[in-house]
Design a protein around this motif. Structure first.
Motif, PDB file in Angstrom:
ATOM      1  N   ASP A   1       0.829  -1.213   0.000  1.00 20.45           N
ATOM      2  CA  ASP A   1       0.000   0.000   0.000  1.00 20.45           C
ATOM      3  C   ASP A   1       0.862   1.261   0.000  1.00 20.45           C
ATOM      4  N   ASN A   2       2.028   1.173   0.634  1.00 19.56           N
ATOM      5  CA  ASN A   2       2.927   2.326   0.640  1.00 19.56           C
ATOM      6  C   ASN A   2       3.448   2.605  -0.770  1.00 19.56           C
TER       7      ASN A   2
ATOM      8  N   HIS B   1       0.710   4.265  -2.690  1.00 19.39           N
ATOM      9  CA  HIS B   1       0.540   5.643  -2.201  1.00 19.39           C
ATOM     10  C   HIS B   1       1.583   6.584  -2.795  1.00 19.39           C
TER      11      HIS B   1
ATOM     12  N   ILE C   1     -12.875  -6.200   4.432  1.00 18.77           N
ATOM     13  CA  ILE C   1     -12.782  -4.819   4.899  1.00 18.77           C
ATOM     14  C   ILE C   1     -12.444  -3.911   3.722  1.00 18.77           C
ATOM     15  N   VAL C   2     -12.557  -2.617   3.950  1.00 18.57           N
ATOM     16  CA  VAL C   2     -12.047  -1.639   2.982  1.00 18.57           C
ATOM     17  C   VAL C   2     -10.989  -0.816   3.698  1.00 18.57           C
ATOM     18  N   VAL C   3      -9.814  -0.724   3.132  1.00 18.34           N
ATOM     19  CA  VAL C   3      -8.724   0.041   3.743  1.00 18.34           C
ATOM     20  C   VAL C   3      -8.447   1.301   2.923  1.00 18.34           C
ATOM     21  N   GLY C   4      -7.633   2.182   3.478  1.00 16.33           N
ATOM     22  CA  GLY C   4      -7.191   3.366   2.734  1.00 16.33           C
ATOM     23  C   GLY C   4      -8.238   4.454   2.625  1.00 16.33           C
ATOM     24  N   LEU C   5      -9.229   4.433   3.521  1.00 17.14           N
ATOM     25  CA  LEU C   5     -10.257   5.467   3.500  1.00 17.14           C
ATOM     26  C   LEU C   5      -9.742   6.737   4.175  1.00 17.14           C
ATOM     27  N   GLY C   6     -10.492   7.827   4.052  1.00 18.05           N
ATOM     28  CA  GLY C   6     -10.165   9.027   4.824  1.00 18.05           C
ATOM     29  C   GLY C   6      -9.397  10.086   4.070  1.00 18.05           C
TER      30      GLY C   6
ATOM     31  N   ALA D   1      -4.236  11.459   2.330  1.00 19.40           N
ATOM     32  CA  ALA D   1      -3.120  11.145   3.233  1.00 19.40           C
ATOM     33  C   ALA D   1      -3.071   9.667   3.586  1.00 19.40           C
ATOM     34  N   ASN D   2      -4.175   8.973   3.399  1.00 19.04           N
ATOM     35  CA  ASN D   2      -4.255   7.581   3.857  1.00 19.04           C
ATOM     36  C   ASN D   2      -4.148   6.560   2.736  1.00 19.04           C
TER      37      ASN D   2
END
Lengths: 557, 557
Positions: free
Chosen positions: B146-147, B150, B178-183, B186-187
């Protein structure tokens, strides 16, 4: 120049089962070995020490941190070695490193140069598994919450008001904000959730403040994990989680003992975040070291405005500790940065910038002396490019405040390089000590925050909106008014604006949010954006870490 | 009756640094102690054993599992103790328990009654931290993915086709989907994600199949974590992850050594899932034990159709091992369950049901003898309610197949209770051994699955849709056709329908999905709903676990 890792790998280590008895009369059967060079001190043994007198407690803290680097852990280790070098029975207490910075940018946290604790790779990687135990206890509680809701939600959790987060000991920004429980009825009820890094877990804060297993279990039970639909707080105890959580933490709770490069003993145990928690090693480690040594050198996170304040107002208050002396660490480079010079230029002599930056050091000195009534000394973590004129200016400025400035060269020379600092500290410990807390238990929560803001940060006052005021009032009505406050703000400035270097004044501390840490026993007061799950940089340190067929690790820093 | 935990806590343990040298001539400096009763065998020492001859390898497997219970681990431990009891140099190899079942429903996995490995609490809770190291290595890779995305996504990850999942060693159904990277920006980038339990991680499978650190690092680098937008596989190596992952696993890779209640040595190391992975302890532990003992008793997950087949076709193939004998564990209760009796009634004599259920045992015997050419013996894990008539029926049925049936009472009596079994096994090890794999490397992937389905499961054939066929073809085109296959199907039946007890035939094995485990080196063939993240029950075992002020744990089972 050898890397920290290369120096650590070349260390002449003594088996810990030999060293601990030789250096501190710790009987071999009080030690649980983890490999040859790490051990845990049994909780039974710790209990047996109860009636011994305490040694002197020395806190190592620093000016407000800068990208130029100060070297607080390095100085803590160097001072501990130096005290042993001048013939004192001294022990060091440090926090355990988190894997977040190890694989991210900052690197490990076992000291540097000739002032390190070893085995460096082990300490920086898994060590004795404490953080993993904390992560599992934290995440078991989280699983029990969602499982409870899935199986009928008898406690009537409001899924919008669950405050307990899952954790992992890595920098993983994608987990900051997530939705869990997707995929249909078999997977529970969908809700928003978050992962924090392990050091931000309330389990970590609790772990670092308890005296024994019973205390641990009680406080774990006290954790407020969320609220019911009718607004009632729901605790870990309501989920019958505290027994299994404490069982998971049993082994971890025993403090870890290792050695420095110079074969002096160090307890390395626990490591709560210094923003939303109190940022110092476990009470169990510190109070045990005080029974085993005449001098105990420990450190607190960030600069003295945050780290020392929390160490004194939270940890010392809760554990009944009285420090004998405070060491304020600074570098000439960092002071020039506080005086307005950019990082790339801090290596050049600049007396004007140094003079301007000294205000940061001065305020920290003032705070230690006047707010807390403690004797202090300034340790300049020396670098070869520091010029005589810069050192002279530093010394004369501090002298005017009645504080000694000592050059310390432990990074290059180990304990002998910090002998002057050790002598100064020993002298300081004999000085009159008028230790007092910054505020009393019975002040209101807002008064406590106001006192810290005005007396420590140099603020004119505090401000918060009606919602935050109502939260404070509710906490006091619920019986939490006597707790200390734990301020979460930027570490880079006395103010809550990271860009204001030096010693800003006239600012207002704006309180954005209040969080109860009912198990840890403090109220977190959030003033600014606080990151509880860091991210990895463009090129993570992980990319440079390697291991060869002989098990030799490279690239750790 | 004392609980397993009470029996384990009363054990008269010998310090492992004394026991290992005494029982197996392991020099003290080859042992890294973890407390007094656990240690790791150094990889250097293991390397030094290379040229020693191998002992005899004995696989303990079982009939298809039932809710009535068989006691495979208990029999493995009991047989190991019994071999020592009759004067043989024997060692035991087991998997490490996962915290999922410990806090969920099934309980721990350290044996039971008088046949256990100890210290039971430590083994069932954190042990030496191996699972945590595996979890961190797995999750570091996830964070690096994920990094990478990003910070610009140079590798052009298709976020819809990332197959690498995060893991935690708990049953936590809310993390299944799940769902990740929300918000916000920056995330990172939002995407669907999943958590598995640690034992399902490919890192675990790799860990259990490698011979050394170099091998480990290579295979970690081989892991395929997802695909690019243009459909190219992206590997851990492309993210420069394997060095840091291997460094995290360095300590874990050394096998753990503990003891039984009777002070015999056991290596407990690794524990991959038996559905999407191969379900047995590490190759390093097994191959090391074979250098240190004349007889090595080990077990494989689930029943013989899954566990033994994978042990033989995957582990033995990759590690070059040849077993000398197979022990098939059954209980009279479980056989009656296979004969159609419900769990509540399995305690009552029922020859008709037993006769009907014996078909399950018979097919497993046939498979071991004919598919794999190995001598085998049936161990009846004896319970007091088993009647003489039932035992007689069992013995005569097995005799007709040329197989001995031995009653084993290790659960109640420890090693001496399984002396007959030990003698039978020793005799078996002297019999001619025509070990062969079920299929050759150069068969096509579909042929391999078909061979297993028809020869082991009693199926008429296999079926899959065009998409699955295309996946197989693609894998072969990509050079993975030579890999063994790892079938993930229900463990409760020879068929893929959990409700079909006994020995169903005429069924078709339907392949739903194919997954490449490029690092582990097998192709997972999914036939049914496979759960890689279990959930907790209404009343989780965690609720009943407690610890008192003396550190004594209760409620573990």
């Amino acid at each position: 120049m050898r890397s920290d890792l290369a120096i650590a790998q070349a260390a002449n280590k003594t088996p810990i089962l030999k060293l601990a008895p030789a250096k501190a009369d710790i009987p071999e059967d009080a030690l649980e070995p983890f490999g040859r060079y790490k051990a845990k001190l049994s909780l039974d043994y710790i209990r047996s020490l109860q009636n011994r007198p305490n040694g002197k407690l020395i806190l190592v803290t620093a000016i407000s941190p800068t990208p130029a680097g100060e070297g607080k852990t390095t100085t803590t280790v160097g001072l501990g070695d130096a005290l042993n070098h001048i013939g004192k029975r001294a022990m060091i207490c440090l926090r355990e490193p988190s894997l977040g910075p190890v694989f991210g940018m900052k690197g490990g946290a076992a000291g540097g140069g000739m002032a390190q604790v070893v085995p460096m790779e082990d300490i920086n990687l898994h060590f004795t598994g404490d953080f993993n135990a904390i992560a599992l206890a934290n995440n078991l509680l989280a699983a029990l919450i969602d499982n409870h809701i899935h199986h009928g939600n008898k406690l009537q959790f409001d899924v919008r008001r669950i405050t307990w987060r899952r954790v992992v000991d890595l920098n993983d920004r994608a987990l900051r904000q997530i939705v869990v429980g997707l995929g249909g009825t078999a997977n529970g009820f969908p809700r928003e959730d978050h992962f924090d890094i392990v050091v931000a877990s309330e389990v970590m804060a609790i772990f670092c403040l308890v005296n024994n297993l019973q205390d641990l279990k009680e406080r774990l039970g006290d954790i407020v994990v969320g609220h019911s639909l009718s607004g009632k707080p729901i605790r870990a105890r309501d989920l019958q989680a505290q027994g299994a959580m404490a069982a998971l933490l049993k082994e971890a709770l025993a403090p870890n003992i290792v050695q420095t490069l110079e074969n002096n003993l160090a307890l390395v145990h626990g490591g709560p975040f210094a923003n939303i928690a109190h940022g110092c090693n476990s009470v169990l480690a510190t109070s045990t070291a005080l029974k085993l040594a005449d001098y105990v050198v420990t450190e607190a996170g960030f600069g003295a405005d945050l780290g020392a304040e929390k160490f004194l107002d939270i940890k010392c208050r809760k554990a009944g500790l009285t420090p004998s002396a405070v060491v304020l660490v600074a570098t000439v480079r960092a002071l020039k940065y506080h005086g307005g010079v950019e990082v790339k230029d801090v290596g050049v002599e600049n007396l004007k910038a140094l003079r301007a930056g000294l205000v940061n050091l001065e305020r920290h000195i003032h705070n230690i002396q006047h707010n807390f009534g403690l004797p202090c000394v300034v340790a300049i973590n020396h670098r070869t490019e520091d010029t005589p004129a810069e050192i002279a200016l530093l010394k004369s400025t501090a002298a005017a405040l009645g504080v000694e400035v000592v050059l310390a060269e432990h990074w290059a020379k180990g304990g002998p390089g910090a002998a002057d600092l050790a002598h100064a500290v020993v002298k300081l410990c004999e000085q009159p000590n008028h230790f007092k807390f910054l505020y009393e238990d019975d002040a209101s929560l807002l008064e406590k925050v106001g006192t810290i803001a005005i007396k420590t940060y140099g603020a004119d006052g505090i401000s918060c909106d009606a919602k935050v005021r109502a939260q404070f009032a509710q906490l006091e009505a619920d019986g939490y008014g006597h707790l200390p406050v734990c301020i979460a703000k930027t570490q880079y400035s006395f103010s809550s604006d990271a860009k204001l270097r030096g010693a800003p004044s006239g600012h207002t501390l704006v309180i954005r949010e209040v969080r109860l840490a009912a198990g840890a026993g403090f109220v977190v007061v959030v003033c600014g954006d606080i990151m509880t799950m860091p991210g990895l940089p463009v090129i993570p340190a992980a990319n440079g870490i390697d291991i060869n067929e002989n098990g030799e690790i490279t690239g750790l820093s």
